[in-house]
Design a protein around this motif. Structure first.
Motif, PDB file in Angstrom:
ATOM      1  N   ILE A  51       0.839  -1.284   0.177  1.00  0.00           N
ATOM      2  CA  ILE A  51       0.068   0.283   0.096  1.00  0.00           C
ATOM      3  C   ILE A  51       1.016   1.395   0.067  1.00  0.00           C
ATOM      4  O   ILE A  51       0.630   2.406  -0.704  1.00  0.00           O
ATOM      5  CB  ILE A  51      -1.037  -0.037   1.193  1.00  0.00           C
ATOM      6  N   GLY A  90       2.321   1.370  -3.295  1.00  0.00           N
ATOM      7  CA  GLY A  90       1.098   1.876  -4.044  1.00  0.00           C
ATOM      8  C   GLY A  90       0.852   3.478  -4.066  1.00  0.00           C
ATOM      9  O   GLY A  90       0.612   3.971  -5.197  1.00  0.00           O
ATOM     10  N   CYS A  91       0.966   3.986  -2.957  1.00  0.00           N
ATOM     11  CA  CYS A  91       0.792   5.442  -3.005  1.00  0.00           C
ATOM     12  C   CYS A  91       2.127   5.936  -3.578  1.00  0.00           C
ATOM     13  O   CYS A  91       1.892   7.140  -4.139  1.00  0.00           O
ATOM     14  CB  CYS A  91       0.944   5.823  -1.447  1.00  0.00           C
ATOM     15  N   SER A 127     -12.673   4.824  -5.852  1.00  0.00           N
ATOM     16  CA  SER A 127     -11.684   4.941  -4.693  1.00  0.00           C
ATOM     17  C   SER A 127     -12.109   5.152  -3.446  1.00  0.00           C
ATOM     18  O   SER A 127     -11.771   4.514  -2.392  1.00  0.00           O
ATOM     19  CB  SER A 127     -10.638   6.207  -5.419  1.00  0.00           C
ATOM     20  N   VAL A 183      -8.917  -1.300   1.693  1.00  0.00           N
ATOM     21  CA  VAL A 183      -7.712  -0.299   1.170  1.00  0.00           C
ATOM     22  C   VAL A 183      -6.574  -1.466   1.062  1.00  0.00           C
ATOM     23  O   VAL A 183      -5.948  -1.493   0.039  1.00  0.00           O
ATOM     24  CB  VAL A 183      -7.290   0.800   2.349  1.00  0.00           C
ATOM     25  N   THR A 192      -5.754  -2.929  -2.632  1.00  0.00           N
ATOM     26  CA  THR A 192      -4.717  -2.551  -3.094  1.00  0.00           C
ATOM     27  C   THR A 192      -3.648  -3.699  -3.339  1.00  0.00           C
ATOM     28  O   THR A 192      -3.000  -3.620  -4.278  1.00  0.00           O
ATOM     29  CB  THR A 192      -4.053  -1.656  -2.420  1.00  0.00           C
ATOM     30  N   SER A 235      -3.837   3.271  -7.420  1.00  0.00           N
ATOM     31  CA  SER A 235      -3.371   2.858  -6.250  1.00  0.00           C
ATOM     32  C   SER A 235      -3.131   4.118  -5.487  1.00  0.00           C
ATOM     33  O   SER A 235      -3.263   4.141  -4.126  1.00  0.00           O
ATOM     34  CB  SER A 235      -2.163   1.834  -6.362  1.00  0.00           C
ATOM     35  N   ILE A 290      -6.258   5.856  -4.115  1.00  0.00           N
ATOM     36  CA  ILE A 290      -7.001   5.088  -3.102  1.00  0.00           C
ATOM     37  C   ILE A 290      -6.057   5.819  -1.601  1.00  0.00           C
ATOM     38  O   ILE A 290      -6.716   5.843  -0.430  1.00  0.00           O
ATOM     39  CB  ILE A 290      -6.806   3.622  -2.983  1.00  0.00           C
ATOM     40  N   ALA A 291      -4.830   5.623  -1.715  1.00  0.00           N
ATOM     41  CA  ALA A 291      -3.890   5.786  -0.686  1.00  0.00           C
ATOM     42  C   ALA A 291      -4.122   7.263  -0.095  1.00  0.00           C
ATOM     43  O   ALA A 291      -4.113   7.480   0.886  1.00  0.00           O
ATOM     44  CB  ALA A 291      -2.563   5.637  -0.877  1.00  0.00           C
TER      45      ALA A 291
END
Length: 459
Positions: A15, A18-19, A155, A167, A171, A323, A326-327
């Protein structure tokens, strides 16, 4: 209320990665690398990533884990009584909203290109045709707003399911799929006839390309430093929230290094898709921001099975963009939950309305609002990007660094104890002088250099 946690270390790493892995890697990085001569710029970027980006990421993680709060309350918990570090949280949350105000639009472009490629719209298209298709999409307010809104809704609904069920779970799937598609595309690109020239451009440094003149060197250095900030999503509190969701079993330097390797690996691999393909089909690698949306579609269409490869590429791009969205959305939701005690449901409801509305100016900035420009900067998206990338991210990074190294903040000893708790790579004690003096100087240079061309254009 018990604080939500990640279900696994893998979830935290994927995650956080992903951010960090987003448009900075798969859109911005390739065209900047192409503009500044390939491998020579790559070396410079990697140096700044190690000496600037990763140490600041560790500090942001430490503030989150040490406080067990998002940026909304992290400084309040850790700062000495009577100090005002916590006031930065308002700048940080404004930065998150600003990032979403343009990032959701660009993520929408990525999403829009998946059905465009899959339906065969680009079959037989040359660069002129792909350029016309991109321009037509930007000129359509309905299309731009639809895809932006879809990104927002998807998201925020993922975030509405909670940290583990939403999340983390979704993710993780997106990131694993992203890495798998990336591997397939790299192999395809490297096996194209004539791909070797693109690999050489990308991986064999020719330092004359950045040391040719002082102006060229400073431009490349500024771009490399800025990219190190942008690619890791540091300085706005995004990493603070993930730090607050993890346990103390692993040291933070080791975790940041793992995330940095993943982030940089994806950026490097994206270049291994793009540059060999460009050279194999005689396309200029310094095509600028249009590289992904104009140049690459025409390149894919010259390949055998180009419709499939192009569709896969934009699925990969969409996962990378989503990703990050969402983060950052999770950070925005957690801010209101920590600061005002909102339930997740209330935070989701408010932001499901607020974020699409705030994103409208950028989505309309290429059509209905195309006449709205800031002198010396550009259109609405460019202004929002400039405020985030060249101002709030470096300013926030400076705040985190000073907070962790100064006696008037959290302090070096407390930071070091938090960062080094658990198994894994430790944050070097001897880095204190560099973090106290070297990093702040570089960050201030980034802030100043971002404004120099703008102010010059005004004079």
């Amino acid at each position: 209320m018990e604080r939500e946690r990640f279900g696994s270390r893998l979830g935290f790493i994927l995650i956080s990665a992903g951010c960090a892995i987003g448009l900075g890697n798969v859109w911005r990085f390739p065209y900047i690398t192409g503009e500044y001569g390939g491998a020579a710029f790559l070396v410079m970027y990697l140096v700044f990533l190690v000496i600037l980006g990763l140490p600041i990421m560790v500090m942001e993680f430490a503030v989150g884990r040490g406080s067990q709060r998002s940026i909304a309350r992290a400084f309040n918990v850790l700062e000495p009584a009577g100090t005002h570090w916590h006031k930065y949280k308002w700048v940080g949350i404004v930065g998150c909203y600003l990032l979403m105000m343009f990032y959701t639009t660009v993520a929408g472009w990525m999403l829009a290109y998946v059905p465009k490629f899959a339906s065969g719209q680009f079959v037989g298209a040359d660069t002129a045709a792909t350029s016309a298709a991109f321009d037509a999409m930007l000129a359509s307010p309905v299309e731009c707003v639809f895809w932006m809104a879809l990104v927002c809704v998807v998201s925020i609904l993922v975030c509405s399911l909670g940290v583990q069920k939403g999340v983390e779970r979704i993710t993780k799937v997106m990131m694993i799929a992203l890495l798998a598609i990336l591997g397939v595309l790299v192999i395809r690109s490297l096996t194209l006839p004539g791909a070797g020239e693109g690999v050489a451009f990308y991986l064999l440094p020719d330092f004359s390309k950045i040391f040719g003149s002082p102006d060229t060197f400073f431009e490349a250095a500024y771009a490399a430093m800025g990219q190190a900030f942008f690619t890791l999503s540091i300085g706005m509190g995004s990493m603070t929230i993930f730090g607050s969701y993890i346990d103390k079993h692993r040291s933070l330097m080791g975790e940041a290094a793992t995330i940095g390797v993943l982030d940089t690996g994806v950026a490097l691999a994206t270049g291994l898709i793009i540059f060999p393909a460009c050279f194999a089909f005689g396309v200029a690698p310094d095509s600028g921001p249009g590289l992904v949306f104009i140049t690459l579609p025409s390149v894919f269409e010259q390949m055998w099975g180009g419709q499939v490869w192009g569709t896969l590429f934009f699925v990969f791009m969409s996962f990378a963009a989503l990703s990050t969205v969402i983060a950052v959305f999770e950070g925005i939701l957690r801010f209101s939950m920590d600061e005002w005690g909102w339930s997740r449901k209330r935070a989701v409801t408010v932001n499901l309305i607020a974020i699409p509305l705030l994103s409208l100016p950028c989505a309309l900035g290429f059509n209905v609002l195309s006449d709205v420009v800031m002198p010396g900067v550009g259109d609405i998206q460019t202004v929002e990007d400039f405020l985030v990338s060249s101002n709030i991210m470096p300013l926030g990074s400076l705040v985190y660094v000073l907070f962790c190294v100064s006696k008037g903040g959290w302090g070096w000893k407390r930071f070091l104890a938090e960062a080094n708790e658990g198994d894994g790579l430790k944050f070097p004690v001897w880095l204190r002088p560099w973090m106290r003096f070297g990093v702040p100087v570089l960050v201030i240079i980034i802030l100043i250099m971002g404004w120099v061309p703008i102010v010059s254009s005004w004079l």
